[in-house]
Design an enzyme around this catalytic site. Structure first.
Site, PDB file in Angstrom:
ATOM      1  N   GLY A  58      -2.793   0.841   6.785  1.00  0.00           N
ATOM      2  CA  GLY A  58      -1.262   0.784   7.083  1.00  0.00           C
ATOM      3  C   GLY A  58      -0.991   2.385   7.056  1.00  0.00           C
ATOM      4  N   GLU A 112       0.098   6.432   0.637  1.00  0.00           N
ATOM      5  CA  GLU A 112       0.215   4.994   1.150  1.00  0.00           C
ATOM      6  C   GLU A 112       1.400   4.901   2.037  1.00  0.00           C
ATOM      7  OE1 GLU A 112      -0.621   2.212   1.068  1.00  0.00           O
ATOM      8  OE2 GLU A 112      -0.357   1.007  -0.697  1.00  0.00           O
ATOM      9  N   ASP A 113       1.340   3.733   2.729  1.00  0.00           N
ATOM     10  CA  ASP A 113       2.325   3.451   3.725  1.00  0.00           C
ATOM     11  C   ASP A 113       3.770   2.994   3.076  1.00  0.00           C
ATOM     12  OD1 ASP A 113       1.375   1.056   3.050  1.00  0.00           O
ATOM     13  OD2 ASP A 113       0.945   0.344   4.926  1.00  0.00           O
ATOM     14  N   ASP A 116       5.898  -1.823  -2.335  1.00  0.00           N
ATOM     15  CA  ASP A 116       6.708  -2.916  -2.068  1.00  0.00           C
ATOM     16  C   ASP A 116       6.730  -3.367  -3.685  1.00  0.00           C
ATOM     17  OD1 ASP A 116       7.962  -5.253  -1.139  1.00  0.00           O
ATOM     18  OD2 ASP A 116       6.173  -6.189  -0.982  1.00  0.00           O
ATOM     19  N   LYS A 144      10.342   0.671  -1.233  1.00  0.00           N
ATOM     20  CA  LYS A 144      11.352  -0.514  -1.552  1.00  0.00           C
ATOM     21  C   LYS A 144      11.540  -0.680  -2.913  1.00  0.00           C
ATOM     22  CE  LYS A 144       9.567  -3.617   2.174  1.00  0.00           C
ATOM     23  NZ  LYS A 144       8.860  -4.812   2.440  1.00  0.00           N
ATOM     24  N   PHE A 165      11.410  -6.791   5.565  1.00  0.00           N
ATOM     25  CA  PHE A 165      10.063  -6.558   6.227  1.00  0.00           C
ATOM     26  C   PHE A 165       9.900  -5.910   7.265  1.00  0.00           C
ATOM     27  CE2 PHE A 165       6.179  -7.843   8.539  1.00  0.00           C
ATOM     28  CZ  PHE A 165       5.410  -7.685   7.486  1.00  0.00           C
ATOM     29  N   ARG A 178       1.382  -2.071  14.704  1.00  0.00           N
ATOM     30  CA  ARG A 178       0.835  -0.713  14.037  1.00  0.00           C
ATOM     31  C   ARG A 178       1.022   0.525  14.993  1.00  0.00           C
ATOM     32  NH1 ARG A 178      -1.653  -2.029   9.181  1.00  0.00           N
ATOM     33  NH2 ARG A 178      -3.061  -3.767   9.020  1.00  0.00           N
TER      34      ARG A 178
HETATM   35  P1  IMP Z   1       2.538  -3.714  -2.955  1.00  0.00           P
HETATM   36  O1  IMP Z   1       1.016  -3.855  -3.713  1.00  0.00           O
HETATM   37  O2  IMP Z   1       3.423  -5.141  -3.391  1.00  0.00           O
HETATM   38  O3  IMP Z   1       3.427  -2.836  -3.570  1.00  0.00           O
HETATM   39  O4  IMP Z   1       2.399  -3.956  -1.353  1.00  0.00           O
HETATM   40  C1  IMP Z   1       1.904  -2.703  -0.697  1.00  0.00           C
HETATM   41  C2  IMP Z   1       1.047  -3.156   0.331  1.00  0.00           C
HETATM   42  O5  IMP Z   1       1.812  -4.298   1.056  1.00  0.00           O
HETATM   43  C3  IMP Z   1       1.525  -1.979   1.176  1.00  0.00           C
HETATM   44  O6  IMP Z   1       0.340  -1.170   1.462  1.00  0.00           O
HETATM   45  C4  IMP Z   1       1.525  -2.714   2.766  1.00  0.00           C
HETATM   46  O7  IMP Z   1       0.275  -2.761   3.381  1.00  0.00           O
HETATM   47  C5  IMP Z   1       1.996  -4.013   2.415  1.00  0.00           C
HETATM   48  N1  IMP Z   1       3.406  -4.223   2.777  1.00  0.00           N
HETATM   49  C6  IMP Z   1       4.616  -4.362   1.952  1.00  0.00           C
HETATM   50  N2  IMP Z   1       5.739  -4.371   2.456  1.00  0.00           N
HETATM   51  C7  IMP Z   1       5.312  -4.536   3.912  1.00  0.00           C
HETATM   52  C8  IMP Z   1       6.139  -4.575   4.933  1.00  0.00           C
HETATM   53  O8  IMP Z   1       7.553  -4.601   4.870  1.00  0.00           O
HETATM   54  N3  IMP Z   1       5.748  -4.616   6.217  1.00  0.00           N
HETATM   55  C9  IMP Z   1       4.181  -4.620   6.359  1.00  0.00           C
HETATM   56  N4  IMP Z   1       3.235  -4.409   5.186  1.00  0.00           N
HETATM   57  C10 IMP Z   1       3.893  -4.162   4.049  1.00  0.00           C
HETATM   58 MG    MG Z   2      -1.198  -0.797   2.424  1.00  0.00          MG
END
Ligand code: IMP
Ligand code: MG
Length: 188
Positions: A58, A112-113, A116, A144, A165, A178
């Site tokens: 990402g 990081e992208d 979440d 977020k 999302f 992407r």
């Molecule tokens: P986390 O581990 O729950 O913080 O999620 C992080 C990863 O989930 C990110 O690196 C993204 O690859 C993916 N992700 C989280 N939210 C989104 C979204 O809204 N769109 C696309 N990918 C997401």
């Molecule tokens: Mg990611």
């Protein structure tokens, strides 16, 4: 002259597989936010010889745009640490691949992208500490704040967004989107 296909990507609505997304942030807006982060890093991380670690897949576009705005001595490498499929976090992280650098005592900037739940960053931070990293800074294009389940200190956040999302600028829905230049939000 190649044809200009930008109009296809600049439309406010895109369809990816079974879902519809609407433009939330233009490329211009995003790049302004990326420049602000780079300006801060160029001040705060000078003399630290940081190793940037981009999180694939990402963060590949954010990493490229950020890195080209870094004017201090710095290296970049990429790792893959996937925890996500579809439109909701699975919560189960997979294996980390790609890390070959000696991290001992290094200043690492994670790129990081999106953060979440925070799970991926919390796991990765633990991993880096266990491998002797000197200090860790976390940079994320998107955060977020209302989705946080695993709190982690975020040092450089380009943009805070609601708990929706999104796709584009590196982020995908089931592998697609992407390549979109802007960031698009799922239309419920
Ligand atoms: P986390 O581990 O729950 O913080 O999620 C992080 C990863 O989930 C990110 O690196 C993204 O690859 C993916 N992700 C989280 N939210 C989104 C979204 O809204 N769109 C696309 N990918 C997401
Ligand atoms: Mg990611």
């Amino acid at each position: 002259m190649p044809e200009n296909n930008d109009t296809i990507q600049e439309k406010d609505i895109v369809r990816l597989k079974d879902k519809v997304f609407r433009l939330s942030f233009s490329e211009e807006f995003i790049l302004t936010a990326v420049q602000c982060v780079a300006d801060r890093m160029n001040q705060e991380l000078r003399n630290k010889n940081p190793l940037f670690l981009g999180m694939l897949n990402g963060a590949f576009i954010y990493a490229a745009d950020l890195m080209r705005r870094i004017t201090i001595p710095a290296e970049i490498s990429f790792v893959k640490f996937a925890s996500y499929s579809g439109t909701s976090s699975t919560g189960c992280t997979e294996q980390l691949i790609g890390l070959r650098e000696n991290l001992n005592g290094r200043t690492v900037v994670v790129v990081e992208d999106i953060v979440d739940s925070g799970y991926t960053m919390q796991q990765f931070t633990k991993y880096l500490h266990a491998h002797g990293v000197g200090e860790i800074y976390i940079s994320t294009l998107l955060h977020k704040p209302h989705a946080t389940k695993y709190p982690v200190r975020l040092d450089y956040v380009a943009m805070e967004i609601p708990n929706d999302f999104i796709v584009g600028y590196g982020l995908d829905y089931e592998g697609y989107g992407r390549n979109l230049r802007g960031i698009y939000t799922l239309v419920e």
